[in-house]
Write a protein that holds these residues in place. Structure first.
Motif, PDB file in Angstrom:
ATOM      1  N   TRP A 106     -38.166 -43.856 -26.134  1.00 37.31           N
ATOM      2  CA  TRP A 106     -37.555 -42.545 -26.311  1.00 37.31           C
ATOM      3  C   TRP A 106     -38.134 -41.939 -27.588  1.00 37.31           C
ATOM      4  N   LYS A 109     -39.491 -40.761 -23.257  1.00 39.92           N
ATOM      5  CA  LYS A 109     -38.549 -39.725 -22.844  1.00 39.92           C
ATOM      6  C   LYS A 109     -38.334 -38.836 -24.060  1.00 39.92           C
ATOM      7  N   SER A 162     -37.003 -35.708 -26.423  1.00 41.01           N
ATOM      8  CA  SER A 162     -35.994 -34.719 -26.762  1.00 41.01           C
ATOM      9  C   SER A 162     -36.460 -34.010 -28.028  1.00 41.01           C
ATOM     10  N   ALA A 221     -27.100 -39.478 -29.819  1.00 39.66           N
ATOM     11  CA  ALA A 221     -27.145 -39.272 -28.372  1.00 39.66           C
ATOM     12  C   ALA A 221     -28.417 -39.860 -27.769  1.00 39.66           C
ATOM     13  N   ASP A 269     -28.514 -43.019 -25.203  1.00 40.05           N
ATOM     14  CA  ASP A 269     -29.190 -42.906 -23.903  1.00 40.05           C
ATOM     15  C   ASP A 269     -30.050 -44.140 -23.653  1.00 40.05           C
ATOM     16  N   GLN A 292     -27.734 -47.160 -22.975  1.00 39.78           N
ATOM     17  CA  GLN A 292     -27.161 -47.134 -21.635  1.00 39.78           C
ATOM     18  C   GLN A 292     -28.170 -47.488 -20.562  1.00 39.78           C
ATOM     19  N   SER A 293     -29.449 -47.372 -20.888  1.00 38.99           N
ATOM     20  CA  SER A 293     -30.492 -47.685 -19.898  1.00 38.99           C
ATOM     21  C   SER A 293     -30.740 -49.189 -19.755  1.00 38.99           C
TER      22      SER A 293
END
Length: 255
Positions: free
Chosen positions: A200, A225, A227, A245, A249, A252-253
Motif C-alpha cells: 500500500w 494500492k 491513496s 485508514a 486496510d 484487514q487484507s
C-alpha cells in the motif's frame, strides 16, 4: 487537607480504572503492526496514529531506528518483527520505506505500507532515487555536524518537512529530531520485499522532502494500492486518520 488528599487519590484511581476499562483489547486474530520512522524523527512521530490502530484492537510496535545505516535500521526492524506473536503489517515513512523494503522479506511480514516513502529496488540507494524528478525544497535545509550526521534546520522543519503543523509543534520536532548519518543515503538495498509482498502507498501531495512525482512513480513501480492525501511530508502528524485508514486496510487484507 487529609480528606482532600484522599479525594484526589480516589479521583485519580477512578480515572485510571475508567481508562483501563475503556481500552480496546488486542484482537489476536489480526496481524500486528510494526511501524518504522524516517530520518529526522523517532518513534513518537507516530503518536497520533498509534491510538487509532489500538482502538481497533491492533497490536502496534514503533521501532526506534538508530539511523546509522540501512543495515542497522533494518536490524532494529527485524528485531521488532521477530518479537511479534504472528503475522505483521510493516509500515515505513520516508527513509523508513527503504528499511521495510530490506527488512520486509521476513516470513512474518504479510503486507507493506509505504507512507510518503522511498521503495528502492535491489542495488539502489535512497540518495539516487530523485535524480529524474524535481528537487524538493527541503533538501536545501540539511545541516551536517562535524561527525557527518545530518539534521534539519528549524526552517527546514517548519517550512518544508511539516509546513502544515503549528509552529509550536515544529519547534519541538526540530529540537527532538533524530539525525541520520549522511552515508546511510548511499547504502544500497540488497533485497526488495515489495516484489513478493502486497503493498500500500500513501502519497503526500504537498510533500517538500520527497517529490510527489517520485512518490507516484514509486507506487506504480511496486504495484501498490495507492491513496493520496493533501499533506506535508508528515501526514502521520497532520492527517493521522487518513494514515490509520490506509494501514487498517492493509491489516484487514491479511488472512
Amino acid at each position: 487537607m487529609k480528606i482532600l488528599k484522599l479525594a484526589t487519590l480516589g479521583l485519580a484511581a477512578s480515572i485510571m480504572a475508567g481508562s483501563a476499562a475503556a481500552a480496546t483489547p488486542i484482537d489476536v486474530a489480526k496481524p500486528s503492526v510494526v511501524i518504522v520512522h524516517g530520518a529526522f524523527a523517532d518513534g513518537s512521530d507516530w503518536a497520533k496514529v498509534i491510538p487509532l490502530l489500538q482502538a481497533q484492537g491492533v497490536r502496534v510496535t514503533a521501532v526506534q531506528n538508530p539511523l546509522s545505516s540501512l543495515a542497522d535500521d533494518a536490524a532494529a526492524a527485524k528485531r521488532a518483527i521477530d518479537a511479534q506473536p504472528g503475522k505483521v503489517v510493516l509500515v515505513g515513512h520516508s527513509w523508513g520505506g527503504a528499511v521495510i523494503t530490506e527488512a520486509g522479506v521476513n516470513s512474518k511480514v504479510a503486507a507493506l505500507v509505504y507512507i510518503a516513502a522511498f521503495a528502492p529496488d535491489v542495488g539502489q540507494a535512497v540518495g539516487e532515487l530523485g535524480k529524474n524528478y524535481p528537487t524538493p525544497s527541503g533538501l536545501a535545509h540539511f545541516a551536517p555536524d562535524p561527525a557527518g550526521w545530518l539534521y534539519l534546520t528549524p526552517e527546514g522543519m517548519s517550512q518544508h518537512f511539516a509546513q502544515d503543523l503549528p509552529a509550536a509543534t515544529t519547534a519541538v520536532m526540530a529540537a527532538t529530531q533524530g539525525p541520520i548519518l549522511g552515508t546511510a543515503f548511499g547504502d544500497k538495498v540488497s533485497v526488495a520485499a515489495w516484489k513478493h509482498k502486497p503493498s500500500w502507498y500513501l502519497l503526500a501531495e504537498a510533500d517538500r522532502m520527497i517529490a510527489p512525482e517520485l512518490q507516484r512513480a514509486t507506487a506504480q513501480a511496486i504495484k501498490a494500492k495507492l491513496s493520496t492525501v493533501k499533506a506535508s511530508h508528515v501526514p502521520q502528524q497532520s492527517q493521522p486518520a487518513k494514515v490509520a485508514a490506509v494501514i487498517l486496510d492493509a491489516v484487514q487484507s491479511v488472512k
